[in-house]
Design a protein around this motif. Structure first.
Motif, mmCIF file in Angstrom:
data_model
loop_
_atom_site.group_PDB
_atom_site.id
_atom_site.type_symbol
_atom_site.label_atom_id
_atom_site.label_comp_id
_atom_site.label_asym_id
_atom_site.label_seq_id
_atom_site.Cartn_x
_atom_site.Cartn_y
_atom_site.Cartn_z
ATOM 1 N N PRO A 241 88.260 48.661 20.758
ATOM 2 C CA PRO A 241 87.714 49.408 20.021
ATOM 3 C C PRO A 241 87.799 48.920 18.566
ATOM 4 C CG PRO A 241 88.944 50.576 21.670
ATOM 5 C CD PRO A 241 89.351 49.084 21.650
ATOM 6 N N ILE A 242 86.968 48.933 17.821
ATOM 7 C CA ILE A 242 86.970 48.591 16.432
ATOM 8 C C ILE A 242 86.708 49.739 15.613
ATOM 9 C CG2 ILE A 242 85.760 47.018 14.403
ATOM 10 C CD1 ILE A 242 87.034 45.384 16.960
ATOM 11 N N ASP A 243 87.614 50.004 14.453
ATOM 12 C CA ASP A 243 87.692 51.147 13.689
ATOM 13 C C ASP A 243 87.060 50.623 12.388
ATOM 14 O OD1 ASP A 243 89.233 52.799 15.719
ATOM 15 O OD2 ASP A 243 90.895 51.042 15.063
ATOM 16 N N ALA A 244 87.176 49.376 11.801
ATOM 17 C CA ALA A 244 86.798 49.255 10.447
ATOM 18 C C ALA A 244 86.377 47.732 10.412
ATOM 19 C CB ALA A 244 87.771 49.547 9.448
ATOM 20 N N VAL A 245 85.176 47.463 9.587
ATOM 21 C CA VAL A 245 84.922 46.177 9.274
ATOM 22 C C VAL A 245 84.913 46.041 7.611
ATOM 23 C CG1 VAL A 245 82.761 44.819 9.099
ATOM 24 C CG2 VAL A 245 83.201 45.880 11.134
ATOM 25 N N LEU A 246 85.579 44.887 7.365
ATOM 26 C CA LEU A 246 85.691 44.547 5.925
ATOM 27 C C LEU A 246 84.880 43.440 5.583
ATOM 28 C CD1 LEU A 246 89.714 44.737 5.761
ATOM 29 C CD2 LEU A 246 87.982 46.483 5.448
ATOM 30 N N LEU A 247 83.844 43.551 4.622
ATOM 31 C CA LEU A 247 82.874 42.541 4.358
ATOM 32 C C LEU A 247 83.280 42.249 2.897
ATOM 33 C CD1 LEU A 247 79.650 44.081 5.841
ATOM 34 C CD2 LEU A 247 81.134 42.311 6.923
ATOM 35 N N THR A 248 83.562 40.877 2.627
ATOM 36 C CA THR A 248 84.007 40.386 1.189
ATOM 37 C C THR A 248 82.822 39.953 0.411
ATOM 38 O OG1 THR A 248 83.949 38.014 1.991
ATOM 39 C CG2 THR A 248 86.180 39.310 2.478
ATOM 40 N N HIS A 249 81.676 39.708 0.948
ATOM 41 C CA HIS A 249 80.540 39.263 0.200
ATOM 42 C C HIS A 249 79.520 39.071 1.070
ATOM 43 C CE1 HIS A 249 81.952 35.458 0.943
ATOM 44 N NE2 HIS A 249 81.091 34.893 0.702
ATOM 45 N N ASN A 250 78.160 39.169 0.508
ATOM 46 C CA ASN A 250 76.773 38.856 1.163
ATOM 47 C C ASN A 250 76.083 37.470 1.810
ATOM 48 O OD1 ASN A 250 75.618 37.797 -0.799
ATOM 49 N ND2 ASN A 250 74.484 39.632 -1.681
ATOM 50 N N HIS A 251 76.995 36.488 1.675
ATOM 51 C CA HIS A 251 76.581 35.461 2.071
ATOM 52 C C HIS A 251 76.423 35.189 3.628
ATOM 53 C CE1 HIS A 251 77.937 32.916 -1.851
ATOM 54 N NE2 HIS A 251 76.918 33.315 -1.839
ATOM 55 N N TYR A 252 75.531 34.442 4.008
ATOM 56 C CA TYR A 252 75.000 34.594 5.610
ATOM 57 C C TYR A 252 76.367 34.360 6.437
ATOM 58 C CZ TYR A 252 70.562 35.422 4.448
ATOM 59 O OH TYR A 252 69.311 36.035 3.932
ATOM 60 N N ASP A 253 77.308 33.439 5.812
ATOM 61 C CA ASP A 253 78.519 32.902 7.004
ATOM 62 C C ASP A 253 79.529 33.996 6.832
ATOM 63 O OD1 ASP A 253 78.750 32.034 4.243
ATOM 64 O OD2 ASP A 253 80.403 30.991 4.762
#
Length: 352
Positions: free
Chosen positions: A140-152
């Motif tokens: 079960p995933i509780d959180a997603v951390l996105l550093t920036h918006n590049h496609y990779d």
């Protein structure tokens, strides 16, 4: 055209060439700061990436090493449902995607399960190994951390799958929330500026910290959304996670040590670094990464951002080879900085 320019690289660079003429920010409106001029975000160092002419110069130059069509990892992870208390387990999914398990929480960084990191499904960089954790094997995933918006790093298709399967929340820098909402990502999204502290649970907080990079999804939105690194404040200790950054003058890394103390773990990119004249401002090479590791004072480092998607000129095994040399040059024991393969796991020793 597609052979000469990968779609993400072409779109991003055109963003620099065209997008800066526009006085509009479709993602964010807020007060001017030392890294936001009222329209676009920028690196206070002044190192804000290259433009279209430089992209053409790079793509027409010689020196590109071929990659194999397949580069399978010898590892495959089936993670536990939870890691409680001060335990810490970190598994590389691939590229910059990690599963971090600690304090009863399961967190993903920059998750990409798609075959390509591209605005289209039929072209652009294609993965040469499968994700080190099968999507169906995720806990079960509780959180997603996105550093920036590049496609990779920000993959909408993967995020849609995750949100459909898990009641998660998303933490990301300013402006990326608008991109996610426009794409129909129906999850709580917390968009924050550098220096902010975000509660994920009673035991875990995420600090949004500076990185030297840039952002773009298309041809008119360069630097309209912010980029960042994260420091996770956990019972196991501080975890410093960097998706992409240039080294700059190194001040951002010594600042982490001054603010958070010596991290237990630094997760640092070591790939996508050639040619240096083009990539230096936005991507560290292994020598930069070792210097960053030393500056933070972290006890352990894990290297990522290599061996899954071909984004730049160096061969597929050049990052770990160069890392071996850099560690020797800086007098760092090899076991303290491991270049992970997809599916490989690192766990903190008891009492670390």
């Amino acid at each position: 055209m597609l052979k000469l320019f990968s779609l993400p690289a072409l779109g991003a660079a055109l963003g620099g060439f065209v997008g800066l003429r526009s006085g509009h920010n479709p993602y964010y409106s807020g007060p001017v700061s030392d890294h936001y001029d009222g329209v676009k975000f920028f690196n206070p160092s002044g190192q804000n990436g290259k433009g279209f002419k430089d992209l053409v110069r790079w793509r027409l130059a010689d020196g590109k090493e071929e990659w194999p069509d397949e580069f399978p990892s010898p590892f495959r992870d089936r993670p536990p449902q939870r890691v409680e208390g001060a335990g810490l387990r970190v598994a590389l999914v691939g590229h910059a995607s990690f599963l971090i398990q600690t304090a009863g929480l399961n967190m993903l960084t920059d998750p990409v399960w798609s075959e390509r990191c591209s605005p289209v499904s039929f072209a652009g960089p294609k993965r040469v190994n499968p994700p080190g954790i099968a999507f169906g094997d995720l806990p079960p995933i509780d959180a997603v951390l996105l550093t920036h918006n590049h496609y990779d790093h920000l993959d909408i298709d993967t995020l849609r799958r995750l949100v459909a399967a898990h009641p998660l929340r998303i933490v990301t820098p300013l402006g990326n929330d608008a991109i996610l909402r426009e794409a129909g990502i129906a999850a709580p999204i917390f968009a924050h500026d550098w220096g902010d502290r975000v509660r994920v649970s009673d035991a875990v907080h995420v600090h949004v910290e500076p990185a030297q990079h840039w952002s773009a999804r298309g041809v008119l939105d360069r630097q309209r959304a912010l980029w960042a690194a994260f420091v996770l404040e956990t019972p196991a200790g501080a975890i410093y996670h960097v998706g992409d950054t240039g080294f700059g003058d190194g001040a951002q890394f010594s600042a982490i040590r001054a603010k958070h103390g010596e991290p237990l773990l630094a997760i640092l990119p070591i790939g996508a670094f050639e040619p240096r004249w083009f990539m230096r401002d936005q991507h560290m090479n292994p020598d930069d990464a070792v210097r960053a590791f030393v500056a933070t004072g972290a006890r352990q480092a894990l290297g990522h951002h290599w061996g899954t998607f071909k984004l730049t000129d160096e061969g597929i095994e050049r990052p770990p080879e160069a890392l071996v040399r850099a560690l020797a040059e800086h007098g760092v024991a090899p076991e303290r900085f491991r270049p992970l393969r997809p599916g490989e796991v690192w766990e903190a020793a008891a009492g670390a």
